[in-house]
Structure formats: structure tokens, C-alpha cells
Scaffold this motif. Structure first.
Motif, PDB file in Angstrom:
ATOM      1  N   VAL A 163      -1.587   3.208  -6.627  1.00 26.82           N
ATOM      2  CA  VAL A 163      -2.601   2.437  -5.899  1.00 26.82           C
ATOM      3  C   VAL A 163      -3.028   1.224  -6.723  1.00 26.82           C
ATOM      4  O   VAL A 163      -3.132   0.102  -6.204  1.00 26.82           O
ATOM      5  CB  VAL A 163      -3.825   3.318  -5.570  1.00 26.82           C
ATOM      6  CG1 VAL A 163      -4.965   2.468  -5.005  1.00 26.82           C
ATOM      7  CG2 VAL A 163      -3.451   4.406  -4.577  1.00 26.82           C
ATOM      8  N   ALA A 164      -3.261   1.439  -8.011  1.00 28.80           N
ATOM      9  CA  ALA A 164      -3.718   0.350  -8.884  1.00 28.80           C
ATOM     10  C   ALA A 164      -2.679  -0.761  -8.992  1.00 28.80           C
ATOM     11  O   ALA A 164      -3.030  -1.941  -9.111  1.00 28.80           O
ATOM     12  CB  ALA A 164      -4.043   0.905 -10.270  1.00 28.80           C
ATOM     13  N   GLU A 214      -2.704  -2.599  -5.116  1.00 32.28           N
ATOM     14  CA  GLU A 214      -3.903  -3.072  -4.426  1.00 32.28           C
ATOM     15  C   GLU A 214      -4.748  -3.962  -5.341  1.00 32.28           C
ATOM     16  O   GLU A 214      -4.804  -3.737  -6.550  1.00 32.28           O
ATOM     17  CB  GLU A 214      -4.757  -1.877  -3.976  1.00 32.28           C
ATOM     18  CG  GLU A 214      -4.072  -0.929  -3.004  1.00 32.28           C
ATOM     19  CD  GLU A 214      -4.096  -1.446  -1.584  1.00 32.28           C
ATOM     20  OE1 GLU A 214      -4.673  -2.533  -1.349  1.00 32.28           O
ATOM     21  OE2 GLU A 214      -3.536  -0.770  -0.702  1.00 32.28           O
ATOM     22  N   ALA A 270      -8.638  -1.186  -4.589  1.00 24.92           N
ATOM     23  CA  ALA A 270      -8.123  -0.038  -5.331  1.00 24.92           C
ATOM     24  C   ALA A 270      -9.254   0.903  -5.717  1.00 24.92           C
ATOM     25  O   ALA A 270      -9.146   2.126  -5.560  1.00 24.92           O
ATOM     26  CB  ALA A 270      -7.377  -0.503  -6.576  1.00 24.92           C
TER      27      ALA A 270
END
Length: 235
Positions: free
Chosen positions: A175-176, A179, A184
Motif C-alpha cells: 500500500v505504501a 498510494e 496510504a
């Protein structure tokens, strides 16, 4: 595979005449299904609900439209759009059985499959060809392997702390990477609440992360939480 979602009950989706709103305009729904089917060569599936509300349950009609237009399988959530996620969907599983009896294409049942045994019960009560798990997978991403184990006649194994650590951190890092920081952090806070449900001191972690301003600090805090929990369990 392409799946057309005609079951989303979110108001912002309904206002755009999308999602479950298409169950209120079956001519448009059929046009969309036929157009997509003619444009692709890969399998096409459609997901829908019982109808817009209890007075407009037209899932059988939409199911037959799907079958007549070359859809390979349908999935149905056993609630109406108006119900959203309220009430107990399993009290309406008999509608899944009716849909299955009415169609020759595979029918996938959805709605309130939160535990592995819920999946077995849905299959037994409805005759559906498969089960779709939605919200039940957010707190327990291991539910799929647990369902497979139950279908094979085996017992259900709970995820270990290391299983949780590996999944949570790998998911969060993905995710980091993909996004922007603000989005995030929003996603990471939401998933932390789900993934740490039932863990010792999970509540303290959920409180702490609300004060963390950046993703690297967030990931470090989550990793430290699992390290500390592992030490406590080993003591």
C-alpha cells in the motif's frame, strides 16, 4: 475474467445509475451485459442483489437475462440494495436456492459468510456452485484456506502470530509503495483495525496509530507491536 458489479448499494454509486441501480432498469442492464459480452473473448460474470428493495425483487429476471446473453456465471448477495448490509443475509439464502434452480449457469452465493462453516452451510442449503466472501475476509484473510480445509474434511487452523505479522507488513508495504502518503495512512489505519482484532494489546496499537503522521513511522510502530507481542507470548 471481467465481472460487472450490479450489486453495489452505496448511495454515491446508485446516484450515478450504476451498481444495484441497474436492477431498476433491466433494459439498460441487458444492453450493458450484451455489449460487454460481444466485446470480449474472456469469461464474463455478473454480480447482483435480490433487487432494489423487498417490493422489487427481480433477481430471477436479471439472472435469466445474464444466462441468455452468454454470461458464464452469476453471483448474488442475499440482501436488497435498500438493506445494504443490515439484517441477516442468511435468512434470505433461500433466494439463492431459487436462483440456482432457475439457471443452468453456475451460481455463486454471497452474504454473511464470516466463518468457514458458514460457507459449508450456504453450499448445503442453497446448492450453489461456489461461495463469494467479502467483508468476512477483511478481519480474517485466511478464511479462504480455512474453507478449503473444511471442504476437504480437515480441521481449521488459526493463523499464527507470524502469519499475521507477515501478511500485515507485506500488505502495508505494498500500500505504501502504491498510494500517496495521505491515502496510504487512511488505508493502513483501517486495515490495522481489522487485522489486529482479537490480538492482545491490539486496542492500544489502534489508538497509537491515530497519532502517527507518516507512513515510515506507521510501519515501524506496527512492526514494533508484533515484536513486542512475540516477546510476551514467548515469556
Amino acid at each position: 475474467i471481467i465481472d460487472i458489479n450490479m450489486g453495489c448499494p452505496a448511495n454515491k454509486v446508485l446516484k450515478g445509475c450504476a451498481g444495484a441501480a441497474l436492477m431498476g432498469d433491466l433494459k439498460l442492464a441487458e444492453t450493458i451485459i450484451r455489449t460487454v459480452r460481444n466485446a470480449i473473448s474472456i469469461p464474463l460474470t455478473v454480480k447482483f442483489r435480490l433487487g432494489l428493495d423487498n417490493d422489487r425483487r427481480n433477481y430471477l429476471e436479471l439472472g435469466r437475462i445474464c444466462e441468455a446473453n452468454g454470461v458464464q456465471a452469476v453471483a448474488m448477495h442475499a440482501r436488497t440494495a435498500r438493506e445494504m448490509f443490515s439484517g441477516a443475509a442468511d435468512s434470505s439464502w433461500h433466494h439463492l436456492a431459487r436462483l440456482k434452480e432457475s439457471l443452468s449457469i453456475p451460481v455463486i452465493g454471497n452474504g454473511d459468510v464470516r466463518e468457514p462453516d458458514d460457507a459449508l452451510r450456504l453450499l448445503a442449503e442453497t446448492g450453489c456452485d461456489g461461495v463469494m466472501v467479502g467483508r468476512g475476509a477483511t478481519r480474517n484473510p485466511w478464511i479462504f484456506r480455512q474453507i478449503a480445509a473444511r471442504l476437504a474434511g480437515s480441521g481449521v487452523s488459526e493463523p499464527t502470530l507470524e502469519d499475521r505479522r507477515e501478511l500485515v507488513l507485506s500488505h502495508f508495504r505494498l500500500v505504501a509503495e502504491r498510494e500517496p502518503s495521505t491515502f496510504a495512512l487512511h488505508k493502513l489505519r483501517k486495515f490495522t483495525g481489522w487485522y489486529t482484532h482479537g490480538l492482545p494489546n491490539g486496542r492500544h496499537l489502534r489508538q497509537a496509530i491515530n497519532q502517527i503522521p507518516d507512513v515510515p513511522s506507521f510501519l515501524a510502530t506496527v512492526e514494533a507491536f508484533f515484536d513486542g507481542t512475540a516477546v510476551e507470548q514467548a515469556a
